[in-house]
Design a protein around this motif. Structure first.
Motif, PDB file in Angstrom:
ATOM      1  N   ILE A   1       1.839  -8.697   2.869  1.00 20.47           N
ATOM      2  CA  ILE A   1       1.748  -8.737   4.341  1.00 20.47           C
ATOM      3  C   ILE A   1       1.163 -10.068   4.817  1.00 20.47           C
ATOM      4  O   ILE A   1       1.520 -10.571   5.882  1.00 20.47           O
ATOM      5  N   HIS A   2       0.280 -10.663   4.011  1.00 21.92           N
ATOM      6  CA  HIS A   2      -0.378 -11.908   4.439  1.00 21.92           C
ATOM      7  C   HIS A   2       0.627 -13.062   4.502  1.00 21.92           C
ATOM      8  O   HIS A   2       0.613 -13.854   5.442  1.00 21.92           O
TER       9      HIS A   2
ATOM     10  N   ILE B   1       0.834  -1.208   0.000  1.00 23.79           N
ATOM     11  CA  ILE B   1       0.000   0.000   0.000  1.00 23.79           C
ATOM     12  C   ILE B   1       0.868   1.257   0.000  1.00 23.79           C
ATOM     13  O   ILE B   1       0.592   2.222  -0.724  1.00 23.79           O
TER      14      ILE B   1
ATOM     15  N   ASN C   1       2.203   4.561   7.372  1.00 16.95           N
ATOM     16  CA  ASN C   1       1.787   3.325   6.709  1.00 16.95           C
ATOM     17  C   ASN C   1       2.534   2.084   7.205  1.00 16.95           C
ATOM     18  O   ASN C   1       1.963   0.987   7.202  1.00 16.95           O
TER      19      ASN C   1
ATOM     20  N   SER D   1      -4.887   2.378   9.462  1.00 17.13           N
ATOM     21  CA  SER D   1      -5.474   1.490  10.454  1.00 17.13           C
ATOM     22  C   SER D   1      -5.822   0.198   9.723  1.00 17.13           C
ATOM     23  O   SER D   1      -5.130  -0.204   8.783  1.00 17.13           O
TER      24      SER D   1
ATOM     25  N   GLY E   1      10.268   1.163  14.486  1.00 15.70           N
ATOM     26  CA  GLY E   1      10.315   0.637  15.844  1.00 15.70           C
ATOM     27  C   GLY E   1      11.457   1.231  16.662  1.00 15.70           C
ATOM     28  O   GLY E   1      11.642   0.862  17.816  1.00 15.70           O
TER      29      GLY E   1
ATOM     30  N   LYS F   1      -4.332  -1.658  15.859  1.00 12.06           N
ATOM     31  CA  LYS F   1      -5.041  -0.785  14.921  1.00 12.06           C
ATOM     32  C   LYS F   1      -6.202  -0.065  15.619  1.00 12.06           C
ATOM     33  O   LYS F   1      -6.569   1.054  15.240  1.00 12.06           O
TER      34      LYS F   1
ATOM     35  N   ALA G   1      14.942   3.171   7.619  1.00  8.72           N
ATOM     36  CA  ALA G   1      14.659   3.571   9.008  1.00  8.72           C
ATOM     37  C   ALA G   1      13.572   2.671   9.565  1.00  8.72           C
ATOM     38  O   ALA G   1      12.500   2.541   8.981  1.00  8.72           O
ATOM     39  N   ASP G   2      13.858   2.063  10.695  1.00 14.28           N
ATOM     40  CA  ASP G   2      12.897   1.182  11.372  1.00 14.28           C
ATOM     41  C   ASP G   2      11.998   2.053  12.247  1.00 14.28           C
ATOM     42  O   ASP G   2      12.498   2.735  13.159  1.00 14.28           O
TER      43      ASP G   2
ATOM     44  N   GLY H   1      -9.569  -3.257   4.182  1.00 12.98           N
ATOM     45  CA  GLY H   1      -9.992  -4.627   4.476  1.00 12.98           C
ATOM     46  C   GLY H   1      -8.920  -5.587   4.002  1.00 12.98           C
ATOM     47  O   GLY H   1      -7.735  -5.424   4.321  1.00 12.98           O
TER      48      GLY H   1
ATOM     49  N   THR I   1      -1.497  -7.733  -0.858  1.00 16.29           N
ATOM     50  CA  THR I   1      -0.092  -7.347  -0.695  1.00 16.29           C
ATOM     51  C   THR I   1       0.654  -8.532  -0.067  1.00 16.29           C
ATOM     52  O   THR I   1       0.050  -9.552   0.254  1.00 16.29           O
TER      53      THR I   1
ATOM     54  N   VAL J   1       6.139  -1.040  16.827  1.00 17.63           N
ATOM     55  CA  VAL J   1       6.145  -0.649  15.410  1.00 17.63           C
ATOM     56  C   VAL J   1       4.815   0.011  15.028  1.00 17.63           C
ATOM     57  O   VAL J   1       4.789   1.125  14.496  1.00 17.63           O
TER      58      VAL J   1
ATOM     59  N   TYR K   1      11.870   2.584   4.430  1.00 17.57           N
ATOM     60  CA  TYR K   1      11.754   1.132   4.346  1.00 17.57           C
ATOM     61  C   TYR K   1      12.600   0.575   5.467  1.00 17.57           C
ATOM     62  O   TYR K   1      13.428   1.290   6.063  1.00 17.57           O
TER      63      TYR K   1
HETATM   64  P1  NAP Z   1       3.506  -4.924   3.273  1.00 19.32           P
HETATM   65  O1  NAP Z   1       3.151  -5.275   1.867  1.00 19.32           O
HETATM   66  O2  NAP Z   1       3.968  -5.996   4.204  1.00 19.32           O
HETATM   67  O3  NAP Z   1       4.582  -3.744   3.235  1.00 19.32           O
HETATM   68  C1  NAP Z   1       5.042  -3.244   4.450  1.00 19.32           C
HETATM   69  C2  NAP Z   1       5.902  -2.026   4.215  1.00 19.32           C
HETATM   70  O4  NAP Z   1       6.264  -1.486   5.508  1.00 19.32           O
HETATM   71  C3  NAP Z   1       7.201  -2.329   3.497  1.00 19.32           C
HETATM   72  O5  NAP Z   1       7.539  -1.185   2.744  1.00 19.32           O
HETATM   73  C4  NAP Z   1       8.166  -2.557   4.638  1.00 19.32           C
HETATM   74  O6  NAP Z   1       9.531  -2.280   4.298  1.00 19.32           O
HETATM   75  C5  NAP Z   1       7.675  -1.540   5.640  1.00 19.32           C
HETATM   76  N1  NAP Z   1       7.976  -1.858   7.029  1.00 19.32           N
HETATM   77  C6  NAP Z   1       7.705  -2.994   7.710  1.00 19.32           C
HETATM   78  N2  NAP Z   1       8.141  -2.902   8.972  1.00 19.32           N
HETATM   79  C7  NAP Z   1       8.724  -1.689   9.080  1.00 19.32           C
HETATM   80  C8  NAP Z   1       9.401  -1.012  10.126  1.00 19.32           C
HETATM   81  N3  NAP Z   1       9.583  -1.565  11.326  1.00 19.32           N
HETATM   82  N4  NAP Z   1       9.879   0.228   9.889  1.00 19.32           N
HETATM   83  C9  NAP Z   1       9.720   0.800   8.676  1.00 19.32           C
HETATM   84  N5  NAP Z   1       9.092   0.214   7.642  1.00 19.32           N
HETATM   85  C10 NAP Z   1       8.620  -1.010   7.854  1.00 19.32           C
HETATM   86  O7  NAP Z   1       2.264  -4.234   4.015  1.00 19.32           O
HETATM   87  P2  NAP Z   1       0.890  -3.630   3.413  1.00 19.32           P
HETATM   88  O8  NAP Z   1      -0.064  -4.739   3.250  1.00 19.32           O
HETATM   89  O9  NAP Z   1       1.164  -2.716   2.288  1.00 19.32           O
HETATM   90  O10 NAP Z   1       0.385  -2.799   4.678  1.00 19.32           O
HETATM   91  C11 NAP Z   1       0.635  -1.410   4.826  1.00 19.32           C
HETATM   92  C12 NAP Z   1      -0.208  -0.892   5.980  1.00 19.32           C
HETATM   93  O11 NAP Z   1      -1.586  -1.163   5.726  1.00 19.32           O
HETATM   94  C13 NAP Z   1       0.116  -1.553   7.323  1.00 19.32           C
HETATM   95  O12 NAP Z   1       0.016  -0.603   8.358  1.00 19.32           O
HETATM   96  C14 NAP Z   1      -0.992  -2.601   7.463  1.00 19.32           C
HETATM   97  O13 NAP Z   1      -1.237  -2.932   8.797  1.00 19.32           O
HETATM   98  C15 NAP Z   1      -2.155  -1.883   6.815  1.00 19.32           C
HETATM   99  N6  NAP Z   1      -3.195  -2.796   6.331  1.00 19.32           N
HETATM  100  C16 NAP Z   1      -2.952  -3.729   5.359  1.00 19.32           C
HETATM  101  C17 NAP Z   1      -3.979  -4.577   4.951  1.00 19.32           C
HETATM  102  C18 NAP Z   1      -3.787  -5.631   3.900  1.00 19.32           C
HETATM  103  O14 NAP Z   1      -4.694  -6.481   3.746  1.00 19.32           O
HETATM  104  N7  NAP Z   1      -2.709  -5.646   3.148  1.00 19.32           N
HETATM  105  C19 NAP Z   1      -5.236  -4.480   5.550  1.00 19.32           C
HETATM  106  C20 NAP Z   1      -5.446  -3.534   6.527  1.00 19.32           C
HETATM  107  C21 NAP Z   1      -4.409  -2.692   6.914  1.00 19.32           C
HETATM  108  P3  NAP Z   1      10.494  -3.401   3.604  1.00 19.32           P
HETATM  109  O15 NAP Z   1      10.096  -3.432   2.148  1.00 19.32           O
HETATM  110  O16 NAP Z   1      11.872  -2.874   3.806  1.00 19.32           O
HETATM  111  O17 NAP Z   1      10.244  -4.703   4.307  1.00 19.32           O
END
Ligand code: NAP
Length: 250
Positions: free
Chosen positions: A196-197, A16, A89, A144, A64, A163, A61-62, A190, A194, A113, A35
């Protein structure tokens, strides 16, 4: 490009966040993205933003780590000299688990985090954007999740709780800085397609849950990014403290 607004997107290398960076670049924002480990993904997003005619910067940058967050904002200060928007994000999930299986290390990392990282980034953005601090105002959008409402039972109640904290923080901060030129809103995605799963060890999650979504499909990162970009834009000039669901009805 010089003089145009500057947006910081945490976790902008994939998913996202990367979709937000690309769309923001197309719409004329200069963009900084952070990242944590995937440098090549971050560099690809920077190149895509530049191809769209924007200026972009990737910073490892983390969120966390407070020291990393301070360095991130200082790097943005040095490169762009201004900040107009923050998208909180960056976020994590952990392996699928029941609460009676969760250890304190997992819980502390999750909250550090997802919650503390977002609050610290908001603090640094407000120090730069609030009219009380001599800034010109700005916008914050927090990521969120619909999990804040659904609770994530049997899977990740800790993530859902993090969240829920973001929702409450969004409302509190919006009211706190509403008179200082800063709008604060959240988007609650929802089930979005991506990586994340897979990072929670559930490679089949989208396939398995697709049927539970009223619209009968997972969403695309771009469909979340358009909502974020609307909240960032002047079209949302009277919207603050809002929690916008982008979940296909889920
Ligand atoms: P994703 O595909 O796993 O991507 C996560 C991103 O965050 C990557 O760019 C990652 O960097 C970075 N990241 C992870 N841990 C980090 C840290 N400690 N410090 C800095 N950057 C960090 O996640 P996503 O699905 O796009 O989700 C983005 C946001 O939307 C999150 O807050 C998630 O909770 C929320 N969300 C997602 C969904 C969904 O279904 N996908 C649903 C609801 C909410 P690297 O590339 O370096 O690993």
């Amino acid at each position: 490009m010089n003089g145009s607004k500057v947006l910081l997107v945490t976790g902008g290398s994939r998913g996202i966040g990367a979709a937000v960076v690309r769309l923001a670049a197309e719409r004329g924002w200069r963009v900084a993205l952070s990242y944590v480990s995937n440098r090549s993904a971050a560099e690809t997003v920077v190149r895509e933003a530049e191809r769209a005619g924007s200026e972009a910067l990737a910073v490892q940058a983390d969120v966390g780590s407070e020291a990393d967050i301070m360095r991130l904002f200082e790097t943005v200060d040095r490169r762009f000299g201004r900040l107009d928007g923050l998208v909180n994000n960056a976020g994590i999930v952990a392996a699928k688990a029941r609460v009676d299986e969760m250890g304190v290390e997992r819980l502390e990392r999750m909250m550090r985090v997802n919650v503390i990282g977002s609050i610290l980034c908001a603090r640094e953005a407000i120090r730069r954007m609030s009219t009380v601090h001599g800034g010109r105002g700005g916008v914050i959008v927090n990521l969120s999740s619909r999990a804040a409402v659904l609770g994530g039972p049997g899977e990740y109640a800790d993530y859902a709780a993090s969240k829920g904290a973001i929702d409450t923080f969004t409302i509190g901060l919006a009211r706190e800085v509403g008179g200082e030129g800063i709008r604060v809103n959240a988007v609650r995605p929802g089930l979005i397609d991506t990586e994340i799963h897979a990072s929670s060890g559930q490679t089949d999650r989208l396939e398995r849950l697709r049927g539970s979504v009223p619209m009968q499909r997972a969403g695309e990162a771009d469909e979340v990014a358009t909502a974020v970009l609307w909240l960032l834009s002047d079209e949302a000039s009277y919207t603050t403290g809002a929690l916008l669901d982008v979940g296909g009805g889920r």
